[in-house]
Design a protein around this motif. Sequence first.
Motif, mmCIF file in Angstrom:
data_model
loop_
_atom_site.group_PDB
_atom_site.id
_atom_site.type_symbol
_atom_site.label_atom_id
_atom_site.label_comp_id
_atom_site.label_asym_id
_atom_site.label_seq_id
_atom_site.Cartn_x
_atom_site.Cartn_y
_atom_site.Cartn_z
ATOM 1 N N ARG A 1 -2.052 31.060 11.605
ATOM 2 C CA ARG A 1 -0.998 32.064 11.756
ATOM 3 C C ARG A 1 -1.257 33.196 10.762
ATOM 4 N NH1 ARG A 1 5.003 32.200 10.084
ATOM 5 N NH2 ARG A 1 5.902 33.407 11.768
ATOM 6 N N ALA A 2 -0.933 34.412 11.164
ATOM 7 C CA ALA A 2 -1.129 35.561 10.274
ATOM 8 C C ALA A 2 -0.374 35.324 8.971
ATOM 9 C CB ALA A 2 -0.637 36.834 10.953
ATOM 10 N N SER A 3 -1.088 35.432 7.855
ATOM 11 C CA SER A 3 -0.464 35.109 6.572
ATOM 12 C C SER A 3 -0.551 36.254 5.564
ATOM 13 C CB SER A 3 -1.132 33.863 5.986
ATOM 14 O OG SER A 3 -2.517 34.092 5.797
ATOM 15 N N ARG A 4 -1.034 37.406 5.992
ATOM 16 C CA ARG A 4 -1.107 38.557 5.092
ATOM 17 C C ARG A 4 0.082 39.474 5.334
ATOM 18 N NH1 ARG A 4 -7.450 40.303 4.909
ATOM 19 N NH2 ARG A 4 -8.204 38.253 4.269
ATOM 20 N N PHE A 5 0.618 39.993 4.220
ATOM 21 C CA PHE A 5 1.766 40.884 4.288
ATOM 22 C C PHE A 5 1.440 42.172 3.551
ATOM 23 C CE2 PHE A 5 3.492 36.754 5.049
ATOM 24 C CZ PHE A 5 4.527 36.965 5.942
ATOM 25 N N CYS B 1 5.919 42.646 2.667
ATOM 26 C CA CYS B 1 7.018 42.577 3.631
ATOM 27 C C CYS B 1 6.583 42.671 5.089
ATOM 28 C CB CYS B 1 8.067 43.642 3.330
ATOM 29 S SG CYS B 1 7.413 45.308 3.355
ATOM 30 N N ARG C 1 4.248 41.694 8.057
ATOM 31 C CA ARG C 1 3.197 40.758 8.441
ATOM 32 C C ARG C 1 2.088 41.512 9.171
ATOM 33 N NH1 ARG C 1 3.144 35.284 8.901
ATOM 34 N NH2 ARG C 1 5.391 35.137 8.808
ATOM 35 N N LYS D 1 -0.553 41.471 11.683
ATOM 36 C CA LYS D 1 -1.005 40.678 12.826
ATOM 37 C C LYS D 1 -1.324 41.593 13.996
ATOM 38 C CE LYS D 1 3.672 39.676 14.180
ATOM 39 N NZ LYS D 1 4.153 38.987 15.314
ATOM 40 N N THR E 1 1.566 43.755 15.690
ATOM 41 C CA THR E 1 2.025 44.855 14.838
ATOM 42 C C THR E 1 0.983 45.968 14.820
ATOM 43 O OG1 THR E 1 3.224 43.269 13.461
ATOM 44 C CG2 THR E 1 2.881 45.463 12.547
#
Length: 196
Positions: A122-126, A130, A132, A134, A137
Amino acid sequence: MPEVDLPNNTSQREGYSESWKVEYEQVSNNFRMLAETRFKLLALVPTLTGSAVYLLSKMTAGQQGADYAMVGFLSVLGFLATMGITFYDQRNSELYNLLVKRAREMERLLIPPMKNFEGRIRASRFLFGCARMKHDTGLALIYAPVLGAWFFPLVDALLLGNHRSATTAMYISLLSSLTVGALFFEEFMRLDRQKR
């Protein structure tokens, strides 16, 4: 796609393994094809739109007797074509997700087991802690401004054709372009939230 029933013992699984490998290869090939199509669109659409919007805007900039109707017409056509590509890409995302799901099912069945799709995290970078980072987005950040950009020459031509000042037309056109882009961005994000 229907769920695949997992045979109970290894000998049964080995009997089906070749046909599963063929299906798995087809699913993987289709996945790659959709990803390749998306990358081509992401390279072409913003570049072509930016160039077209610039040229259309130059057609009306400070020119007496500019063909405002033609600029408006071409802007509407460009917007509709870009909207069609956006629809295509949204459907592409659905098919992409279906292929990932099917490939994960197939990976459980293969001997030896595969982990190409099962291992997708799962996308885990922000961004700034704040937002995400992915695929969906990123797509919204590309397609929303591109759709909004078509409103700049359209509104500009409408206002200049109705004898508004160039400065007023530019500011209103810019504001309308940003507003439409923001509305599309919010809608794409809503669709992503709805999917989940």
